[in-house]
Write an enzyme that holds these catalytic residues in place. Structure first.
Site, PDB file in Angstrom:
ATOM      1  N   PRO A 106       0.828  -1.208   0.000  1.00 14.25           N
ATOM      2  CA  PRO A 106       0.000   0.000   0.000  1.00 14.25           C
ATOM      3  C   PRO A 106       0.861   1.255   0.000  1.00 14.25           C
ATOM      4  O   PRO A 106       1.987   1.231   0.517  1.00 14.25           O
ATOM      5  CB  PRO A 106      -0.788  -0.106   1.315  1.00 14.25           C
ATOM      6  CG  PRO A 106      -0.009  -1.033   2.180  1.00 14.25           C
ATOM      7  CD  PRO A 106       0.740  -1.958   1.265  1.00 14.25           C
ATOM      8  N   ASP A 107       0.342   2.343  -0.593  1.00 15.62           N
ATOM      9  CA  ASP A 107       1.068   3.611  -0.448  1.00 15.62           C
ATOM     10  C   ASP A 107       0.665   4.230   0.890  1.00 15.62           C
ATOM     11  O   ASP A 107       0.046   3.568   1.730  1.00 15.62           O
ATOM     12  CB  ASP A 107       0.864   4.527  -1.665  1.00 15.62           C
ATOM     13  CG  ASP A 107      -0.557   5.042  -1.797  1.00 15.62           C
ATOM     14  OD1 ASP A 107      -1.379   4.791  -0.890  1.00 15.62           O
ATOM     15  OD2 ASP A 107      -0.853   5.703  -2.810  1.00 15.62           O
ATOM     16  N   PHE A 108       1.014   5.477   1.095  1.00 11.74           N
ATOM     17  CA  PHE A 108       0.731   6.085   2.397  1.00 11.74           C
ATOM     18  C   PHE A 108      -0.563   6.891   2.405  1.00 11.74           C
ATOM     19  O   PHE A 108      -1.378   6.757   3.298  1.00 11.74           O
ATOM     20  CB  PHE A 108       1.908   7.007   2.806  1.00 11.74           C
ATOM     21  CG  PHE A 108       3.169   6.245   3.024  1.00 11.74           C
ATOM     22  CD1 PHE A 108       3.474   5.718   4.263  1.00 11.74           C
ATOM     23  CD2 PHE A 108       4.054   6.014   1.968  1.00 11.74           C
ATOM     24  CE1 PHE A 108       4.629   4.981   4.464  1.00 11.74           C
ATOM     25  CE2 PHE A 108       5.207   5.282   2.152  1.00 11.74           C
ATOM     26  CZ  PHE A 108       5.501   4.763   3.408  1.00 11.74           C
ATOM     27  N   ARG A 109      -0.753   7.701   1.344  1.00 12.33           N
ATOM     28  CA  ARG A 109      -1.789   8.725   1.446  1.00 12.33           C
ATOM     29  C   ARG A 109      -2.998   8.534   0.545  1.00 12.33           C
ATOM     30  O   ARG A 109      -3.897   9.372   0.567  1.00 12.33           O
ATOM     31  CB  ARG A 109      -1.158  10.108   1.176  1.00 12.33           C
ATOM     32  CG  ARG A 109      -0.157  10.480   2.239  1.00 12.33           C
ATOM     33  CD  ARG A 109       0.530  11.805   2.040  1.00 12.33           C
ATOM     34  NE  ARG A 109       1.471  12.034   3.127  1.00 12.33           N
ATOM     35  CZ  ARG A 109       2.684  11.485   3.208  1.00 12.33           C
ATOM     36  NH1 ARG A 109       3.126  10.674   2.249  1.00 12.33           N
ATOM     37  NH2 ARG A 109       3.474  11.735   4.243  1.00 12.33           N
TER      38      ARG A 109
ATOM     39  N   ASN B 209      11.102   4.932  -1.430  1.00 14.94           N
ATOM     40  CA  ASN B 209      10.579   3.639  -0.999  1.00 14.94           C
ATOM     41  C   ASN B 209      11.613   2.842  -0.215  1.00 14.94           C
ATOM     42  O   ASN B 209      12.805   2.873  -0.524  1.00 14.94           O
ATOM     43  CB  ASN B 209      10.096   2.833  -2.210  1.00 14.94           C
ATOM     44  CG  ASN B 209       8.956   3.536  -2.916  1.00 14.94           C
ATOM     45  OD1 ASN B 209       8.373   4.459  -2.365  1.00 14.94           O
ATOM     46  ND2 ASN B 209       8.643   3.117  -4.124  1.00 14.94           N
TER      47      ASN B 209
ATOM     48  N   ASP C  32      11.104  -0.458   0.292  1.00 21.58           N
ATOM     49  CA  ASP C  32      10.765  -1.858   0.035  1.00 21.58           C
ATOM     50  C   ASP C  32      11.866  -2.642  -0.686  1.00 21.58           C
ATOM     51  O   ASP C  32      11.731  -3.835  -0.921  1.00 21.58           O
ATOM     52  CB  ASP C  32       9.452  -1.956  -0.763  1.00 21.58           C
ATOM     53  CG  ASP C  32       9.458  -1.112  -2.048  1.00 21.58           C
ATOM     54  OD1 ASP C  32      10.526  -0.992  -2.689  1.00 21.58           O
ATOM     55  OD2 ASP C  32       8.388  -0.587  -2.414  1.00 21.58           O
TER      56      ASP C  32
ATOM     57  N   HIS D 279      14.975   7.553   1.880  1.00 14.86           N
ATOM     58  CA  HIS D 279      14.448   7.334   3.223  1.00 14.86           C
ATOM     59  C   HIS D 279      14.963   6.029   3.815  1.00 14.86           C
ATOM     60  O   HIS D 279      14.325   5.424   4.664  1.00 14.86           O
ATOM     61  CB  HIS D 279      12.911   7.358   3.208  1.00 14.86           C
ATOM     62  CG  HIS D 279      12.348   8.715   2.869  1.00 14.86           C
ATOM     63  ND1 HIS D 279      11.030   8.927   2.537  1.00 14.86           N
ATOM     64  CD2 HIS D 279      12.940   9.940   2.804  1.00 14.86           C
ATOM     65  CE1 HIS D 279      10.842  10.219   2.286  1.00 14.86           C
ATOM     66  NE2 HIS D 279      11.982  10.848   2.433  1.00 14.86           N
TER      67      HIS D 279
HETATM   68  P1  OAD Z   1       2.124   8.756  -0.911  1.00 17.77           P
HETATM   69  O1  OAD Z   1       1.196   7.676  -0.457  1.00 17.77           O
HETATM   70  O2  OAD Z   1       2.123  10.015  -0.147  1.00 17.77           O
HETATM   71  O3  OAD Z   1       1.820   9.102  -2.436  1.00 17.77           O
HETATM   72  C1  OAD Z   1       1.678   8.114  -3.417  1.00 17.77           C
HETATM   73  C2  OAD Z   1       1.230   8.784  -4.709  1.00 17.77           C
HETATM   74  O4  OAD Z   1       1.222   7.811  -5.717  1.00 17.77           O
HETATM   75  C3  OAD Z   1      -0.167   9.381  -4.632  1.00 17.77           C
HETATM   76  O5  OAD Z   1      -0.158  10.646  -5.256  1.00 17.77           O
HETATM   77  C4  OAD Z   1      -1.027   8.380  -5.392  1.00 17.77           C
HETATM   78  O6  OAD Z   1      -2.107   8.994  -6.085  1.00 17.77           O
HETATM   79  C5  OAD Z   1      -0.023   7.834  -6.386  1.00 17.77           C
HETATM   80  N1  OAD Z   1      -0.278   6.451  -6.801  1.00 17.77           N
HETATM   81  C6  OAD Z   1      -0.672   5.390  -6.060  1.00 17.77           C
HETATM   82  N2  OAD Z   1      -0.734   4.279  -6.802  1.00 17.77           N
HETATM   83  C7  OAD Z   1      -0.375   4.646  -8.073  1.00 17.77           C
HETATM   84  C8  OAD Z   1      -0.258   3.953  -9.309  1.00 17.77           C
HETATM   85  N3  OAD Z   1      -0.499   2.657  -9.418  1.00 17.77           N
HETATM   86  N4  OAD Z   1       0.113   4.677 -10.390  1.00 17.77           N
HETATM   87  C9  OAD Z   1       0.358   6.000 -10.305  1.00 17.77           C
HETATM   88  N5  OAD Z   1       0.262   6.698  -9.174  1.00 17.77           N
HETATM   89  C10 OAD Z   1      -0.083   6.032  -8.062  1.00 17.77           C
HETATM   90  O7  OAD Z   1       3.582   8.083  -0.982  1.00 17.77           O
HETATM   91  P2  OAD Z   1       4.986   8.849  -1.090  1.00 17.77           P
HETATM   92  O8  OAD Z   1       4.866  10.094  -1.877  1.00 17.77           O
HETATM   93  O9  OAD Z   1       5.986   7.849  -1.498  1.00 17.77           O
HETATM   94  O10 OAD Z   1       8.093   8.589   4.548  1.00 17.77           O
HETATM   95  O11 OAD Z   1       5.220   9.213   0.434  1.00 17.77           O
HETATM   96  C11 OAD Z   1       6.371   9.934   0.807  1.00 17.77           C
HETATM   97  C12 OAD Z   1       6.812   9.587   2.183  1.00 17.77           C
HETATM   98  O12 OAD Z   1       5.731   9.757   3.107  1.00 17.77           O
HETATM   99  C13 OAD Z   1       7.196   8.147   2.389  1.00 17.77           C
HETATM  100  O13 OAD Z   1       8.513   7.863   1.969  1.00 17.77           O
HETATM  101  C14 OAD Z   1       7.025   7.943   3.853  1.00 17.77           C
HETATM  102  C15 OAD Z   1       5.728   8.668   4.048  1.00 17.77           C
HETATM  103  O14 OAD Z   1       5.519   9.186   5.308  1.00 17.77           O
HETATM  104  C16 OAD Z   1       8.607   8.044   5.649  1.00 17.77           C
HETATM  105  O15 OAD Z   1       8.208   7.019   6.113  1.00 17.77           O
HETATM  106  C17 OAD Z   1       9.712   8.826   6.263  1.00 17.77           C
END
Ligand code: OAD
Ligand code: ZN
Length: 335
Positions: free
Chosen positions: A13-16, A89, A91, A108
């Site tokens: 899963p992503d974060f946001r 990432n 991972d 990170h």
């Molecule tokens: P986010 O979850 O903040 O953002 C992920 C982005 O990817 C969002 O804009 C989604 O719309 C997009 N997305 C998801 N799935 C996708 C797909 N299949 N194709 C295209 N876009 C997609 O994740 P990050 O930006 O990586 O830090 O988060 C940054 C940091 O916040 C992380 O490294 C982590 C977190 O807190 C720490 O843990 C220090």
């Protein structure tokens, strides 16, 4: 520059993302605020919530596999046009894809190593895995630590809020000055200093955002304007959609699709062999050539084609293909 969105198709899963992101599903962890999951002050007091997640996400090399987008980085490396992959990432899928370690900056940190928060002694992966599997919080067994109650916790080398980024991140910032094309993939650009890197490339450097949503748009500050400007006459391009689909379209424009598929298929075969015991009889169906050659779904294609910015993205893809050098490494050398 990559973020969690490039690994969602690997099952992480992503974060946001609303609904599916980690921060939307943290209720079970009973946190004061979602980011506490990765906050070093909170972790020192209560490592349990992080450990619950750690157990789920620990990359033992079997659960999660590199995506088509990770293989695209490999392709760029083989074409000799990759300067660096800056990833947020943790991972380790960039490494698992076979990218040269020198090509990667894990901004990170990563799950690859773990150490005691106090004495900083590294722990053995097998020792840690055993504790994770038993649902335990791993605690340092060094003499000076084990006498404390509770003994200090073991934490992976990932950057928590309140910690410094790895030295390598700062050492490689210089790369941005010589970038000729900046690709930003699957990130909300919500966390600094990483997010601010998009403004470190020369003003003449085109920037393409491959993401589900528009992010990182211009924010005015004291020194002027920073961030993306997605307008017809600007250097910034938004390529909307699922990143594996939009990357495939982009690679088609470069005329490199077969090579990308070869990298992807060869990698999957290698991982299948390495983990033969884990592979279910039908699991290979996930990676058939039919599926790899499938064009993006009709809906997505319509969305992409109707987007006005595509022609200039096409031009950039065509230019990238033209300027490609001879591969630095023999094709598939590392496989
Ligand atoms: P986010 O979850 O903040 O953002 C992920 C982005 O990817 C969002 O804009 C989604 O719309 C997009 N997305 C998801 N799935 C996708 C797909 N299949 N194709 C295209 N876009 C997609 O994740 P990050 O930006 O990586 O830090 O988060 C940054 C940091 O916040 C992380 O490294 C982590 C977190 O807190 C720490 O843990 C220090
Ligand atoms: Zn210790």
């Amino acid at each position: 520059m990559a973020g969690a969105g490039i690994s969602t198709s690997a099952g992480i899963p992503d974060f946001r993302s609303p609904g599916t992101g980690l921060y939307a599903s943290v209720a079970k962890y009973e946190l004061p605020y979602p980011e506490a999951l990765f906050d070093i002050r909170f972790f020192r007091k209560n490592p349990r919530p992080f450990y619950t997640l750690y157990e789920e996400l620990y990359p033992d090399g079997r659960k999660y596999r590199p995506t088509l987008t990770h293989c695209f980085f490999r392709l760029l490396e083989e074409k000799g046009v990759l300067l660096r992959v800056f990833t947020q990432n943790i991972d380790t899928l960039e490494t698992l894809s076979g990218l040269d370690s020198d090509s990667i900056v894990e901004a990170h940190g990563s799950f690859a190593k773990a150490r005691c928060v106090e004495c900083k002694k590294l722990v053995e992966p097998a020792w840690l895995e055993k504790r994770l599997k038993n649902g335990q919080v791993a605690r340092c067994e060094q003499q000076e630590c084990s006498s404390k109650n509770p003994a200090p916790t073991v934490k992976p080398d990932i950057t928590f809020f309140g910690e410094n980024l790895p030295d390598r991140f700062f050492e490689r910032l210089i790369d941005f000055r010589s970038a000729e094309l900046l690709l930003v993939l699957g990130t909300s650009l919500a966390v600094n200093p990483f997010a601010s890197l998009i403004d470190k490339v020369p003003l003449t450097c085109p920037r393409i955002l491959f993401n589900l949503e528009r992010v990182g748009e211009a924010r005015d500050n004291y020194f002027g304007s920073e961030g993306f400007v997605f307008e017809d006459d600007s250097r910034d391009i938004f390529y909307p959609g699922h990143v594996d689909d939009t990357i495939r379209t982009f690679v088609q424009k470069c005329g490199w699709e077969r090579q990308l598929d070869t990298i992807y298929n060869t990698l999957q075969d290698r991982l299948d062999k390495e983990h033969a015991a884990d592979v279910q009889p039908d699991a290979k169906e996930d990676i058939t050539n039919d599926q790899l050659d499938a064009v993006p779904s009709e809906k997505k294609q319509t969305e992409t084609n109707s987007d006005k910015v595509l022609p200039s993205a096409d031009n950039l893809a065509a230019q990238l293909a033209k300027t490609s050098l001879e591969p630095m490494h023999g094709p598939l050398k590392k496989l």
